[in-house]
Design an enzyme around this catalytic site. Sequence first.
Site, PDB file in Angstrom:
ATOM      1  N   TYR A  61       8.261   2.961  10.811  1.00  0.00           N
ATOM      2  CA  TYR A  61       6.986   3.597  10.468  1.00  0.00           C
ATOM      3  C   TYR A  61       6.283   2.906   9.316  1.00  0.00           C
ATOM      4  O   TYR A  61       5.061   2.972   9.201  1.00  0.00           O
ATOM      5  CB  TYR A  61       7.129   5.102  10.222  1.00  0.00           C
TER       6      TYR A  61
ATOM      7  N   GLU B 229     -14.200   6.406  16.664  1.00  0.00           N
ATOM      8  CA  GLU B 229     -13.674   6.298  18.019  1.00  0.00           C
ATOM      9  C   GLU B 229     -13.251   4.865  18.330  1.00  0.00           C
ATOM     10  O   GLU B 229     -12.197   4.633  18.926  1.00  0.00           O
ATOM     11  CB  GLU B 229     -14.718   6.767  19.045  1.00  0.00           C
TER      12      GLU B 229
ATOM     13  N   LYS C 245     -12.413  11.537   8.593  1.00  0.00           N
ATOM     14  CA  LYS C 245     -13.306  11.052   7.531  1.00  0.00           C
ATOM     15  C   LYS C 245     -13.560  12.249   6.602  1.00  0.00           C
ATOM     16  O   LYS C 245     -14.394  13.100   6.905  1.00  0.00           O
ATOM     17  CB  LYS C 245     -14.625  10.545   8.111  1.00  0.00           C
TER      18      LYS C 245
ATOM     19  N   GLU D  47     -23.197   4.052   4.375  1.00  0.00           N
ATOM     20  CA  GLU D  47     -21.780   3.916   4.728  1.00  0.00           C
ATOM     21  C   GLU D  47     -21.367   2.446   4.831  1.00  0.00           C
ATOM     22  O   GLU D  47     -20.173   2.141   4.817  1.00  0.00           O
ATOM     23  CB  GLU D  47     -21.493   4.607   6.064  1.00  0.00           C
TER      24      GLU D  47
END
Length: 120
Positions: A54, A74, A99, A22
């Site tokens: 936005y 997180e 993910k 990753e």
Amino acid sequence: MDDVIFIDGLQVQALIGVYDFERDATQPLVFDVEMTVDTRSAGSSDALADTVDYAVIAQTIEAICTQSGFALVEALADTIATQLLRDFPIQQLSLRVTKPQAVPAARGVGVRIVRRKESA
């Protein structure tokens, strides 16, 4: 206040993850954001300056992802929430980070956090 400005399905590439594979390349993340904002002024004035833009929120999320190298979603989510609450007139936000490629048998995995602006 029940007014909500939202962004659904914002797709961003990020270097994120705990495993070696990753850390070699970016991967897609999908963001869903709900921001509690007082929209009464914008409703009366019809002026962008009286609300949360936005497009700027999306750019902020993208910039944080581009500059980050977090291991955990997180930590990324908390960093994004902290900056959005600090820099914009948002009272509360719900941020979901998915993910899509993390677990092959799942459509996606991730985290959803809710944060409120600290009282001054």
